[in-house]
Scaffold this motif. Structure first.
Motif, PDB file in Angstrom:
ATOM      1  N   VAL A  75       7.802  74.263  75.853  1.00 26.08           N
ATOM      2  CA  VAL A  75       7.625  75.445  76.697  1.00 26.08           C
ATOM      3  C   VAL A  75       6.183  75.434  77.176  1.00 26.08           C
ATOM      4  CG1 VAL A  75       7.675  77.964  76.796  1.00 26.08           C
ATOM      5  CG2 VAL A  75       9.411  76.730  75.463  1.00 26.08           C
ATOM      6  N   CYS A  76       6.026  75.488  78.490  1.00 22.80           N
ATOM      7  CA  CYS A  76       4.702  75.413  79.105  1.00 22.80           C
ATOM      8  C   CYS A  76       4.443  76.711  79.868  1.00 22.80           C
ATOM      9  CB  CYS A  76       4.676  74.214  80.048  1.00 22.80           C
ATOM     10  SG  CYS A  76       3.071  73.897  80.786  1.00 22.80           S
ATOM     11  N   ASP A  77       3.246  77.279  79.671  1.00 24.02           N
ATOM     12  CA  ASP A  77       2.880  78.493  80.405  1.00 24.02           C
ATOM     13  C   ASP A  77       1.452  78.385  80.919  1.00 24.02           C
ATOM     14  OD1 ASP A  77       0.978  79.535  78.454  1.00 24.02           O
ATOM     15  OD2 ASP A  77       2.679  80.176  77.252  1.00 24.02           O
ATOM     16  N   THR A  78       0.963  79.432  81.566  1.00 22.90           N
ATOM     17  CA  THR A  78      -0.345  79.392  82.219  1.00 22.90           C
ATOM     18  C   THR A  78      -1.495  79.942  81.371  1.00 22.90           C
ATOM     19  OG1 THR A  78       0.122  81.519  83.256  1.00 22.90           O
ATOM     20  CG2 THR A  78       0.662  79.533  84.527  1.00 22.90           C
ATOM     21  N   ASN A  79      -1.228  80.329  80.132  1.00 26.44           N
ATOM     22  CA  ASN A  79      -2.283  80.841  79.259  1.00 26.44           C
ATOM     23  C   ASN A  79      -2.769  79.698  78.372  1.00 26.44           C
ATOM     24  OD1 ASN A  79      -3.865  82.025  77.306  1.00 26.44           O
ATOM     25  ND2 ASN A  79      -2.454  83.681  76.861  1.00 26.44           N
ATOM     26  N   PRO A  80      -4.038  79.265  78.510  1.00 26.02           N
ATOM     27  CA  PRO A  80      -4.525  78.131  77.730  1.00 26.02           C
ATOM     28  C   PRO A  80      -4.799  78.437  76.255  1.00 26.02           C
ATOM     29  CG  PRO A  80      -6.283  78.985  79.091  1.00 26.02           C
ATOM     30  CD  PRO A  80      -5.039  79.760  79.453  1.00 26.02           C
ATOM     31  N   GLU A  81      -4.723  79.711  75.886  1.00 26.52           N
ATOM     32  CA  GLU A  81      -5.031  80.091  74.502  1.00 26.52           C
ATOM     33  C   GLU A  81      -3.873  79.750  73.573  1.00 26.52           C
ATOM     34  OE1 GLU A  81      -6.138  84.164  72.187  1.00 26.52           O
ATOM     35  OE2 GLU A  81      -6.904  83.901  74.217  1.00 26.52           O
ATOM     36  N   LEU A  82      -4.155  78.891  72.595  1.00 28.16           N
ATOM     37  CA  LEU A  82      -3.123  78.514  71.632  1.00 28.16           C
ATOM     38  C   LEU A  82      -2.923  79.625  70.611  1.00 28.16           C
ATOM     39  CD1 LEU A  82      -4.135  74.795  71.045  1.00 28.16           C
ATOM     40  CD2 LEU A  82      -2.126  75.628  72.261  1.00 28.16           C
ATOM     41  N   PRO A  83      -1.699  79.838  70.165  1.00 28.98           N
ATOM     42  CA  PRO A  83      -1.468  80.869  69.144  1.00 28.98           C
ATOM     43  C   PRO A  83      -2.146  80.481  67.837  1.00 28.98           C
ATOM     44  CG  PRO A  83       0.525  79.615  69.545  1.00 28.98           C
ATOM     45  CD  PRO A  83      -0.481  79.147  70.544  1.00 28.98           C
ATOM     46  N   THR A  84      -2.592  81.482  67.105  1.00 26.50           N
ATOM     47  CA  THR A  84      -3.263  81.253  65.827  1.00 26.50           C
ATOM     48  C   THR A  84      -2.286  81.519  64.696  1.00 26.50           C
ATOM     49  OG1 THR A  84      -5.311  82.030  66.818  1.00 26.50           O
ATOM     50  CG2 THR A  84      -5.248  81.901  64.417  1.00 26.50           C
ATOM     51  N   PRO A  85      -2.042  80.494  63.864  1.00 26.78           N
ATOM     52  CA  PRO A  85      -1.145  80.724  62.719  1.00 26.78           C
ATOM     53  C   PRO A  85      -1.784  81.680  61.720  1.00 26.78           C
ATOM     54  CG  PRO A  85      -1.554  78.368  63.064  1.00 26.78           C
ATOM     55  CD  PRO A  85      -2.490  79.124  63.968  1.00 26.78           C
ATOM     56  N   PHE A  86      -0.947  82.448  61.039  1.00 26.22           N
ATOM     57  CA  PHE A  86      -1.429  83.335  59.986  1.00 26.22           C
ATOM     58  C   PHE A  86      -1.849  82.522  58.780  1.00 26.22           C
ATOM     59  CE2 PHE A  86       1.158  86.476  62.260  1.00 26.22           C
ATOM     60  CZ  PHE A  86       0.258  87.526  62.303  1.00 26.22           C
ATOM     61  N   ALA A  87      -2.918  82.956  58.116  1.00 23.13           N
ATOM     62  CA  ALA A  87      -3.343  82.311  56.886  1.00 23.13           C
ATOM     63  C   ALA A  87      -2.387  82.653  55.750  1.00 23.13           C
ATOM     64  CB  ALA A  87      -4.765  82.743  56.527  1.00 23.13           C
ATOM     65  N   ALA A  88      -1.782  83.801  55.824  1.00 30.98           N
ATOM     66  CA  ALA A  88      -0.822  84.242  54.800  1.00 30.98           C
ATOM     67  C   ALA A  88       0.430  84.756  55.493  1.00 30.98           C
ATOM     68  CB  ALA A  88      -1.453  85.349  53.953  1.00 30.98           C
ATOM     69  N   SER A  89       1.402  85.163  54.719  1.00 25.73           N
ATOM     70  CA  SER A  89       2.645  85.705  55.281  1.00 25.73           C
ATOM     71  C   SER A  89       2.362  87.002  56.025  1.00 25.73           C
ATOM     72  CB  SER A  89       3.654  85.979  54.168  1.00 25.73           C
ATOM     73  OG  SER A  89       3.985  84.788  53.527  1.00 25.73           O
ATOM     74  N   PRO A  90       3.060  87.228  57.153  1.00 26.69           N
ATOM     75  CA  PRO A  90       2.861  88.492  57.868  1.00 26.69           C
ATOM     76  C   PRO A  90       3.328  89.675  57.028  1.00 26.69           C
ATOM     77  CG  PRO A  90       4.421  87.043  59.028  1.00 26.69           C
ATOM     78  CD  PRO A  90       4.008  86.351  57.786  1.00 26.69           C
ATOM     79  N   GLU A  91       2.738  90.817  57.290  1.00 23.68           N
ATOM     80  CA  GLU A  91       3.129  92.039  56.592  1.00 23.68           C
ATOM     81  C   GLU A  91       4.568  92.406  56.948  1.00 23.68           C
ATOM     82  OE1 GLU A  91       1.112  93.722  54.458  1.00 23.68           O
ATOM     83  OE2 GLU A  91      -0.391  92.153  54.749  1.00 23.68           O
ATOM     84  N   GLU A  92       5.284  93.020  56.018  1.00 25.27           N
ATOM     85  CA  GLU A  92       6.681  93.390  56.250  1.00 25.27           C
ATOM     86  C   GLU A  92       6.856  94.357  57.398  1.00 25.27           C
ATOM     87  OE1 GLU A  92       9.036  94.653  52.962  1.00 25.27           O
ATOM     88  OE2 GLU A  92       8.172  93.136  51.645  1.00 25.27           O
ATOM     89  N   ASP A  93       5.905  95.274  57.583  1.00 28.97           N
ATOM     90  CA  ASP A  93       6.065  96.291  58.624  1.00 28.97           C
ATOM     91  C   ASP A  93       5.480  95.879  59.980  1.00 28.97           C
ATOM     92  OD1 ASP A  93       3.466  96.381  57.733  1.00 28.97           O
ATOM     93  OD2 ASP A  93       3.354  98.569  57.661  1.00 28.97           O
TER      94      ASP A  93
END
Length: 160
Positions: free
Chosen positions: A97-115
């Motif tokens: 999937v290619c888009d026009t935003n050059p900013e790569l997503p940042t993975p979470f260091a830990a699991s996301p919060e439940e809420d």
């Protein structure tokens, strides 16, 4: 009332029924989608149709979910069109999937919060894809930059 007329056997190249492509053949499809809230659904439907018609039903559920995540994020965080590429090289499907935003997503260091409402896309990608990655696309030489995020799903071959 519609009728299908059979062609003589001497003209097999003129068959009215398309021949199926063996799963071992390579193929590639590319879908260019305008900025539209219906776009992720169109990408899901297209992917489902392609995989069904190529006889790869075992890849549909994971591929559709992951493609939905990537296209939804592409439209949420980028402006402009998005492209989705399906590339089959037996036994691996790669979806990009290619888009026009050059900013790569940042993975979470830990699991996301439940809420949390969002933030699980990369976690889902990491859990379901056999491999995945991404890279920024420079503006040169075409003047449009962005990023490309891809994932691969591999069919487990019998005897492996």
């Amino acid at each position: 009332m519609s009728r299908v007329t059979e062609l003589p056997a001497s003209e097999p190249h003129m068959s009215l029924v398309p021949r199926s492509t063996p799963a071992s053949d390579t193929w590639e499809y590319c879908l260019h989608i305008p900025p539209d809230p219906r776009a992720p659904g169109i990408a899901r439907d297209t992917l489902r149709s392609v995989l069904t018609r190529h006889g790869l039903p075992e890849l549909i559920d994971k591929a559709v979910l992951l493609t939905s995540e990537l296209t939804t994020n592409a439209f949420r965080y980028a402006e402009g069109c998005v492209s989705v590429r399906l590339d089959w090289r037996h036994p691996v499907l790669r979806v990009s999937v290619c888009d026009t935003n050059p900013e790569l997503p940042t993975p979470f260091a830990a699991s996301p919060e439940e809420d949390m409402i969002g933030g699980r896309g990369l976690l889902i990608l990491d859990l379901l894809a056999d491999r995945w990655g991404g890279y920024a696309i420079d503006k040169e030489p075409f003047g449009v930059g962005g990023k490309l995020i891809w994932f691969e799903l591999t069919i487990v071959l019998e005897g492996n």
